[in-house]
Design a protein around this motif. Sequence first.
Motif, PDB file in Angstrom:
ATOM      1  N   ASP A  13       1.283 134.795 101.957  1.00 56.94           N
ATOM      2  CA  ASP A  13       2.137 133.862 101.758  1.00 56.94           C
ATOM      3  C   ASP A  13       2.156 132.602 102.431  1.00 56.94           C
ATOM      4  O   ASP A  13       3.133 131.544 102.342  1.00 56.94           O
ATOM      5  N   HIS A  40      -3.145 134.315  96.916  1.00 55.73           N
ATOM      6  CA  HIS A  40      -1.973 133.843  97.148  1.00 55.73           C
ATOM      7  C   HIS A  40      -0.951 133.639  95.896  1.00 55.73           C
ATOM      8  O   HIS A  40      -1.502 133.037  94.926  1.00 55.73           O
ATOM      9  N   ILE A  42       2.137 132.085  94.093  1.00 60.52           N
ATOM     10  CA  ILE A  42       3.146 131.086  94.255  1.00 60.52           C
ATOM     11  C   ILE A  42       4.362 131.339  93.219  1.00 60.52           C
ATOM     12  O   ILE A  42       3.859 131.562  92.170  1.00 60.52           O
ATOM     13  N   LYS A  43       5.450 131.600  93.648  1.00 58.78           N
ATOM     14  CA  LYS A  43       6.691 131.870  92.608  1.00 58.78           C
ATOM     15  C   LYS A  43       6.727 130.635  91.681  1.00 58.78           C
ATOM     16  O   LYS A  43       6.652 129.518  92.104  1.00 58.78           O
ATOM     17  N   THR A  45       8.435 127.878  89.543  1.00 59.06           N
ATOM     18  CA  THR A  45       9.587 126.940  89.761  1.00 59.06           C
ATOM     19  C   THR A  45      10.528 127.209  88.709  1.00 59.06           C
ATOM     20  O   THR A  45      10.285 127.570  87.655  1.00 59.06           O
ATOM     21  N   ARG A  70      -0.357 122.379  88.954  1.00 63.95           N
ATOM     22  CA  ARG A  70      -0.972 123.773  89.247  1.00 63.95           C
ATOM     23  C   ARG A  70      -2.391 123.596  89.756  1.00 63.95           C
ATOM     24  O   ARG A  70      -2.769 124.205  90.788  1.00 63.95           O
ATOM     25  N   THR A  74      -3.477 124.599  93.528  1.00 64.22           N
ATOM     26  CA  THR A  74      -4.584 125.916  93.338  1.00 64.22           C
ATOM     27  C   THR A  74      -5.628 125.425  94.367  1.00 64.22           C
ATOM     28  O   THR A  74      -5.984 125.831  95.258  1.00 64.22           O
ATOM     29  N   VAL A 104      -5.471 131.878  93.500  1.00 70.62           N
ATOM     30  CA  VAL A 104      -4.203 131.106  93.630  1.00 70.62           C
ATOM     31  C   VAL A 104      -3.599 131.434  92.300  1.00 70.62           C
ATOM     32  O   VAL A 104      -4.135 131.063  91.297  1.00 70.62           O
ATOM     33  N   PHE A 106       0.256 131.807  90.090  1.00 69.01           N
ATOM     34  CA  PHE A 106       1.584 131.492  89.767  1.00 69.01           C
ATOM     35  C   PHE A 106       2.359 132.554  89.053  1.00 69.01           C
ATOM     36  O   PHE A 106       1.756 133.271  88.289  1.00 69.01           O
ATOM     37  N   ALA A 170       6.431 127.137 102.525  1.00 63.61           N
ATOM     38  CA  ALA A 170       7.277 126.628 101.658  1.00 63.61           C
ATOM     39  C   ALA A 170       8.556 126.432 101.899  1.00 63.61           C
ATOM     40  O   ALA A 170       9.334 125.501 101.850  1.00 63.61           O
TER      41      ALA A 170
END
Length: 174
Positions: A13, A40, A42-43, A45, A70, A74, A104, A106, A170
């Motif tokens: 993270d 990794h 990524i939550k 948005t 993205r 990325t 990477v 999302f 983040a």
Amino acid sequence: MVPHIKHILYATDLSDGARRAMGYAVALANAMSASLTVVHVIKETSPNAELLIQAFLGYSSKEEVKQKSRAQITEEIKERLGQMCGELGCQLPDCRFSLADVIVEFGRPRETLLNYVETGNYDCLVMGRQDYGFIESAITGLSSKNLLRHSPVPVFLVPMPPGTESVPVAEKQE
């Protein structure tokens, strides 16, 4: 039967705790002459944030914002994670592991990680342990116990040293 570890999935993270866990993932991969895949997640948005970005940058659609941001995010994360892995590998007396891939994504971290360990050809998962509070764990579903309960492969959780706190990059910037 002694298990042979050929391919390790390392989840990050981007926090200090995750960097510490990466050291263990690299050391394990090196000791086993295994390949290492870094992931990794990524939550996603919020829709409101996407609309603000769209308006601010003057894009014609939310999809254009997503695709451009993205792709840029990325590539930057992949490049940095590859560098970190190379730096850690250089610290080893003999570098016998290979960096198979840097992914990477999302989405939702727990579901995405479970999908990778269930569908990929990984022998174990290495990640830093996040000690969220009871309420946050209940809301986000990110507790280590939950991941451990559902993972079909062994999960190595690397704790932070006593007295330190692991905060994703983040969250540090907010």
